[in-house]
Design an enzyme around this catalytic site. Structure first.
Site, mmCIF file in Angstrom:
data_model
loop_
_atom_site.group_PDB
_atom_site.id
_atom_site.type_symbol
_atom_site.label_atom_id
_atom_site.label_comp_id
_atom_site.label_asym_id
_atom_site.label_seq_id
_atom_site.Cartn_x
_atom_site.Cartn_y
_atom_site.Cartn_z
ATOM 1 N N ASP A 194 -5.945 -1.346 -2.377
ATOM 2 C CA ASP A 194 -5.563 0.068 -2.242
ATOM 3 C C ASP A 194 -6.649 0.942 -2.844
ATOM 4 O O ASP A 194 -6.923 0.852 -4.035
ATOM 5 C CB ASP A 194 -4.228 0.259 -2.987
ATOM 6 C CG ASP A 194 -3.683 1.674 -2.922
ATOM 7 O OD1 ASP A 194 -4.227 2.516 -2.182
ATOM 8 O OD2 ASP A 194 -2.682 1.928 -3.626
ATOM 9 N N ASP A 208 3.043 6.493 -2.510
ATOM 10 C CA ASP A 208 2.476 6.632 -3.849
ATOM 11 C C ASP A 208 3.303 7.598 -4.679
ATOM 12 O O ASP A 208 3.410 8.775 -4.347
ATOM 13 C CB ASP A 208 1.032 7.139 -3.752
ATOM 14 C CG ASP A 208 0.112 6.082 -3.169
ATOM 15 O OD1 ASP A 208 0.028 4.997 -3.766
ATOM 16 O OD2 ASP A 208 -0.495 6.336 -2.113
ATOM 17 N N MET A 244 3.231 4.877 -9.935
ATOM 18 C CA MET A 244 2.226 5.228 -10.950
ATOM 19 C C MET A 244 2.907 6.179 -11.923
ATOM 20 O O MET A 244 2.604 7.371 -11.981
ATOM 21 C CB MET A 244 1.003 5.861 -10.265
ATOM 22 C CG MET A 244 0.156 4.838 -9.516
ATOM 23 S SD MET A 244 -0.903 5.562 -8.263
ATOM 24 C CE MET A 244 0.259 5.607 -6.889
ATOM 25 N N HIS A 298 4.579 2.268 -4.499
ATOM 26 C CA HIS A 298 3.618 2.025 -5.585
ATOM 27 C C HIS A 298 3.894 3.049 -6.680
ATOM 28 O O HIS A 298 3.587 4.225 -6.529
ATOM 29 C CB HIS A 298 2.211 2.178 -4.976
ATOM 30 C CG HIS A 298 1.077 2.106 -5.944
ATOM 31 N ND1 HIS A 298 -0.204 2.511 -5.601
ATOM 32 C CD2 HIS A 298 1.001 1.671 -7.228
ATOM 33 C CE1 HIS A 298 -1.011 2.325 -6.637
ATOM 34 N NE2 HIS A 298 -0.309 1.830 -7.635
ATOM 35 N N MET A 348 3.684 9.405 -8.273
ATOM 36 C CA MET A 348 2.900 9.766 -9.468
ATOM 37 C C MET A 348 3.657 10.808 -10.270
ATOM 38 O O MET A 348 4.284 11.705 -9.698
ATOM 39 C CB MET A 348 1.547 10.339 -9.031
ATOM 40 C CG MET A 348 0.788 9.454 -8.056
ATOM 41 S SD MET A 348 -0.845 10.114 -7.699
ATOM 42 C CE MET A 348 -1.356 9.009 -6.353
ATOM 43 N N SER A 380 -1.130 4.983 3.758
ATOM 44 C CA SER A 380 -0.618 5.696 2.587
ATOM 45 C C SER A 380 -0.306 7.133 2.978
ATOM 46 O O SER A 380 -1.210 7.906 3.333
ATOM 47 C CB SER A 380 -1.658 5.684 1.470
ATOM 48 O OG SER A 380 -1.285 6.644 0.496
ATOM 49 N N MET A 415 -6.093 -2.599 -7.343
ATOM 50 C CA MET A 415 -6.559 -1.230 -7.111
ATOM 51 C C MET A 415 -8.073 -1.236 -6.964
ATOM 52 O O MET A 415 -8.787 -1.764 -7.822
ATOM 53 C CB MET A 415 -6.164 -0.315 -8.275
ATOM 54 C CG MET A 415 -4.685 -0.004 -8.379
ATOM 55 S SD MET A 415 -3.989 0.745 -6.888
ATOM 56 C CE MET A 415 -4.921 2.283 -6.766
ATOM 57 N N HIS A 451 3.092 2.857 2.974
ATOM 58 C CA HIS A 451 2.764 2.840 1.542
ATOM 59 C C HIS A 451 3.063 4.219 0.943
ATOM 60 O O HIS A 451 2.602 5.244 1.440
ATOM 61 C CB HIS A 451 1.288 2.493 1.364
ATOM 62 C CG HIS A 451 0.856 2.332 -0.061
ATOM 63 N ND1 HIS A 451 1.068 1.174 -0.781
ATOM 64 C CD2 HIS A 451 0.229 3.185 -0.911
ATOM 65 C CE1 HIS A 451 0.574 1.316 -2.008
ATOM 66 N NE2 HIS A 451 0.072 2.535 -2.113
HETATM 67 C C1 DX5 Z 1 -4.356 6.148 -5.138
HETATM 68 C C2 DX5 Z 1 -3.273 5.609 -4.261
HETATM 69 C C3 DX5 Z 1 -3.695 5.234 -2.900
HETATM 70 C C4 DX5 Z 1 -4.324 6.324 -2.077
HETATM 71 C C5 DX5 Z 1 -5.401 5.666 -1.263
HETATM 72 O O1 DX5 Z 1 -3.839 6.302 -6.424
HETATM 73 O O2 DX5 Z 1 -2.680 4.474 -4.846
HETATM 74 O O3 DX5 Z 1 -2.637 4.610 -2.186
HETATM 75 O O4 DX5 Z 1 -3.433 6.965 -1.206
HETATM 76 O O5 DX5 Z 1 -6.096 6.646 -0.563
HETATM 77 P P1 DX5 Z 1 -7.444 6.342 0.223
HETATM 78 O O6 DX5 Z 1 -7.168 5.293 1.227
HETATM 79 O O7 DX5 Z 1 -7.784 7.670 0.825
HETATM 80 O O8 DX5 Z 1 -8.460 5.897 -0.802
HETATM 81 ZN ZN ZN Z 2 -1.152 3.341 -3.666
#
Ligand code: DX5
Ligand code: ZN
Length: 217
Positions: free
Chosen positions: A178, A36, A69, A67, A38, A9, A140, A34
């Site tokens: 994740d 993220d 969010m 992903h 947001m 990620s 998750m 990956h």
């Molecule tokens: C959290 C994200 C993850 C995050 C995971 O909302 O969806 O992808 O980057 O990070 P780690 O592996 O550090 O928990």
């Molecule tokens: Zn994620």
């Protein structure tokens, strides 16, 4: 069981050199990248949008596992596919069931791979009806929003249930985890039936990306 896929990620990477950070994990043996996304609404944090993804897309040939969010993700499906998303995963809580279903069908119609996900506190029943429409179910194992949180073992029950469904109905469907993934928690998730492992801090905060990635397999 399905092939193990390691998806670093980039949320935990150094954004001042994002392209280099993506190339570095590709060289170190990553299978997917990956990403993220947001919006400060669906989750508190704000990260990156289609513009940044489009510009880093060209530095790597690995699949981009995006992903979302964000609230009402159906508004941005075209933008993220245009930016180069290969897998596009939506949160079931982020819109109405009809809008999510239409968005998943659109992702498929445009030649990309749809995914569905849920917050840890959401029951698996809410996503089951989407399983026939997707290539990936993301469980998750932390509350979405931030990297570096502790793995929630109680979510393994969902992993087991999704893998059981996949084995019976759609063996090629990916079961992704994740949040809080490291060598120990990856093993627990693997035993429960996950085959795609997202890891942010564990990889990007390590000194040696290649050995961190190898230790997740
Ligand atoms: C959290 C994200 C993850 C995050 C995971 O909302 O969806 O992808 O980057 O990070 P780690 O592996 O550090 O928990
Ligand atoms: Zn994620």
């Amino acid at each position: 069981m399905s092939q193990v896929i390691i998806a670093p990620s980039i949320l935990s990477s150094n954004f001042s050199k994002l392209g280099e950070e993506i190339k570095a994990v590709e060289k170190a043996g990553a299978d997917w990248i990956h990403v993220d996304v947001m919006d400060g609404m669906f989750v508190d944090n704000i990260t990156i949008g289609p513009g940044v993804i489009k510009s880093v897309r060209e530095v790597s040939s690995l699949p981009f596992d995006v992903h979302l969010m964000i609230e009402k993700p159906e508004r941005y499906v075209d933008a993220f596919l245009d930016a180069g998303a290969d897998y596009l995963t939506l949160h079931v809580e982020a819109s109405s069931g009809d809008a999510i279903e239409a968005a998943l069908r659109k992702i498929r119609a445009r030649g990309a791979k749809p995914g569905i996900t849920l917050r840890p506190q959401t029951s698996l029943e809410r996503v089951e009806k989407f399983f026939p429409l997707v290539d990936l179910v993301l469980i998750m194992t932390v509350s979405p929003g931030w990297g570096g949180q502790a793995f929630m073992q109680d979510q393994l029950e969902k992993v087991r249930a999704v893998r059981t469904w996949a084995n019976a109905n759609k063996p090629m469907m990916h079961v992704e985890v994740d949040g809080g993934i490291n060598a120990e928690t990856a093993k627990l998730a693997r035993t429960a039936g996950a085959n795609v492992f997202v890891a942010g801090n564990y990889i990007y905060r390590s000194k040696d990306y290649a050995s961190a990635i190898a230790s997740l397999r």
